[in-house]
Design an enzyme around this catalytic site. Structure first.
Site, PDB file in Angstrom:
ATOM      1  N   ASP A  12       0.700  -1.111  -0.022  1.00 27.36           N
ATOM      2  CA  ASP A  12       0.182   0.024  -0.068  1.00 27.36           C
ATOM      3  C   ASP A  12       0.767   1.322  -0.099  1.00 27.36           C
ATOM      4  O   ASP A  12       1.938   1.199   0.506  1.00 27.36           O
ATOM      5  CB  ASP A  12      -0.804   0.091   1.302  1.00 27.36           C
ATOM      6  CG  ASP A  12      -2.000   0.744   1.140  1.00 27.36           C
ATOM      7  OD1 ASP A  12      -2.940   0.687  -0.081  1.00 27.36           O
ATOM      8  OD2 ASP A  12      -2.335   1.578   1.871  1.00 27.36           O
TER       9      ASP A  12
ATOM     10  N   GLY B  45      -1.193   7.343 -11.372  1.00 29.82           N
ATOM     11  CA  GLY B  45      -1.508   7.800 -10.075  1.00 29.82           C
ATOM     12  C   GLY B  45      -1.087   9.202  -9.716  1.00 29.82           C
ATOM     13  O   GLY B  45      -1.285  10.189 -10.905  1.00 29.82           O
TER      14      GLY B  45
ATOM     15  N   ASP C 197       2.063  10.279 -10.243  1.00 26.88           N
ATOM     16  CA  ASP C 197       3.229  10.477 -10.645  1.00 26.88           C
ATOM     17  C   ASP C 197       3.323  11.701 -11.502  1.00 26.88           C
ATOM     18  O   ASP C 197       4.592  12.590 -11.720  1.00 26.88           O
ATOM     19  CB  ASP C 197       3.678   9.508 -12.036  1.00 26.88           C
ATOM     20  CG  ASP C 197       4.046   8.016 -11.403  1.00 26.88           C
ATOM     21  OD1 ASP C 197       4.366   8.219  -9.994  1.00 26.88           O
ATOM     22  OD2 ASP C 197       4.208   7.141 -11.969  1.00 26.88           O
TER      23      ASP C 197
HETATM   24  P1  IMP Z   1      -2.040   1.881  -3.508  1.00 28.92           P
HETATM   25  O1  IMP Z   1      -2.952   1.785  -2.453  1.00 28.92           O
HETATM   26  O2  IMP Z   1      -0.678   1.350  -3.190  1.00 28.92           O
HETATM   27  O3  IMP Z   1      -2.376   1.095  -4.767  1.00 28.92           O
HETATM   28  O4  IMP Z   1      -1.817   3.438  -3.827  1.00 28.92           O
HETATM   29  C1  IMP Z   1      -2.502   4.327  -3.466  1.00 28.92           C
HETATM   30  C2  IMP Z   1      -2.647   5.578  -4.245  1.00 28.92           C
HETATM   31  O5  IMP Z   1      -1.467   5.976  -4.850  1.00 28.92           O
HETATM   32  C3  IMP Z   1      -3.327   5.068  -5.556  1.00 28.92           C
HETATM   33  O6  IMP Z   1      -4.186   5.993  -6.243  1.00 28.92           O
HETATM   34  C4  IMP Z   1      -2.177   5.068  -6.575  1.00 28.92           C
HETATM   35  O7  IMP Z   1      -2.638   5.320  -7.897  1.00 28.92           O
HETATM   36  C5  IMP Z   1      -1.187   6.170  -5.791  1.00 28.92           C
HETATM   37  N1  IMP Z   1       0.108   5.601  -6.082  1.00 28.92           N
HETATM   38  C6  IMP Z   1       0.670   4.533  -5.581  1.00 28.92           C
HETATM   39  N2  IMP Z   1       2.007   4.426  -5.962  1.00 28.92           N
HETATM   40  C7  IMP Z   1       2.133   5.329  -6.886  1.00 28.92           C
HETATM   41  C8  IMP Z   1       3.358   5.782  -7.534  1.00 28.92           C
HETATM   42  O8  IMP Z   1       4.504   5.222  -7.646  1.00 28.92           O
HETATM   43  N3  IMP Z   1       3.199   7.112  -8.336  1.00 28.92           N
HETATM   44  C9  IMP Z   1       1.943   7.764  -8.476  1.00 28.92           C
HETATM   45  N4  IMP Z   1       1.040   7.280  -7.787  1.00 28.92           N
HETATM   46  C10 IMP Z   1       1.278   6.229  -6.825  1.00 28.92           C
END
Ligand code: IMP
Length: 188
Positions: A69, A146, A148
Site C-alpha cells: 500500500d 496515479g 506521478d
Molecule cells: P495503492 O493503495 O498502493 O494502490 O496506492 C494508493 C494510491 O496512490 C493510488 O491511487 C495509486 O495510484 C497511487 N500511487 C501508488 N504508488 C504510486 C506511484 O508510484 N506513483 C504515483 N501514484 C502512486
C-alpha cells in the site's frame, strides 16, 4: 526463496516496477487480483497488515504473496491524502490536489510504500520505502500512474511521469521497499 511469489494488485504499473527488481532472484512474479474491501486505518502498516489477515483468514489464500500500500503525504496539507490516497486519486484526482494547494509555497511531500510479505507458515514481514519530493504547480508527463504527473522526487527535475520506467525505477518509494524485500528474500 525460490519459485513463485504473487502480488495482490490490479495495477499493472506497480507490477512492472516490482517485477523489474525481482528479476535478480530466481523468483517468478505472478499477480492475483483479489477484490476485497480495503480496510480503512490510520497508517499504511495497518492497511497492509489487516489486508493480509483478511486475504489469509477470510479468503483462504495460502500462497506466498505480497500486498503493498502506498500513499502521498503532503506536508502543507498535514499529510493528506496519506492513507486516503487511492480514494482521493479516484475522486478529485491530481487536478483536485493542485487546486487544494493553489497559492501554497511549501510543496514538500513524501511518497511512502509499505510492502507486506506473507509466507505460509511464517507469518508477515513488512518492508518500508519512502522518498521526499515536491508537488508541481501543474501536471507534467504521461508515463507511470496515479500521482506521478505531480510529484518530483528529491534531486530530480522531472516528475515521475516524465521519467521512463527505467528512470523511475532507479529510485522511488516502491523501489526502496522492494530492495529491502529482495535483500530479505535472497537470504530466505
Ligand atoms: P495503492 O493503495 O498502493 O494502490 O496506492 C494508493 C494510491 O496512490 C493510488 O491511487 C495509486 O495510484 C497511487 N500511487 C501508488 N504508488 C504510486 C506511484 O508510484 N506513483 C504515483 N501514484 C502512486
Amino acid at each position: 526463496m525460490k519459485g513463485k511469489l504473487y502480488l495482490i494488485t490490479g495495477n499493472p504499473g506497480k507490477v512492472k516496477e516490482i517485477k523489474n527488481r525481482l528479476d535478480v532472484l530466481d523468483i517468478e512474479l505472478g499477480t492475483l487480483q483479489e477484490d476485497f474491501v480495503e480496510v480503512q486505518a490510520d497508517t499504511l502498516e495497518e492497511v497492509v497488515f489487516f489486508g493480509i489477515e483478511h486475504l489469509v483468514r477470510e479468503k483462504g489464500i495460502d500462497l506466498p504473496f505480497i500486498k503493498d500500500d502506498s500513499g502521498l503525504f503532503i506536508d502543507s496539507l498535514d499529510g493528506f491524502p496519506g492513507v486516503y490516497s487511492a480514494y482521493v486519486q479516484d475522486t478529485i484526482g491530481n487536478d483536485g490536489i493542485l487546486k487544494l494547494m493553489k497559492g501554497m509555497d511549501d510543496r514538500t511531500a513524501t511518497f511512502k510504500t509499505v510492502m507486506g510479505l506473507h509466507i505460509p507458515g511464517e507469518g508477515v514481514s513488512l518492508f518500508r520505502g519512502e522518498i521526499r519530493g515536491e508537488i508541481t504547480l501543474e501536471k507534467r508527463g504521461f508515463f507511470g500512474f496515479g500521482y506521478d504527473p505531480i510529484f518530483i522526487p528529491e534531486g530530480a527535475e522531472k516528475t515521475f511521469a516524465e521519467m521512463t520506467l527505467e528512470e523511475k525505477n532507479r529510485d522511488s518509494h516502491r523501489i526502496r521497499a522492494t530492495m529491502k524485500l529482495v535483500d530479505h528474500l535472497s537470504k530466505e
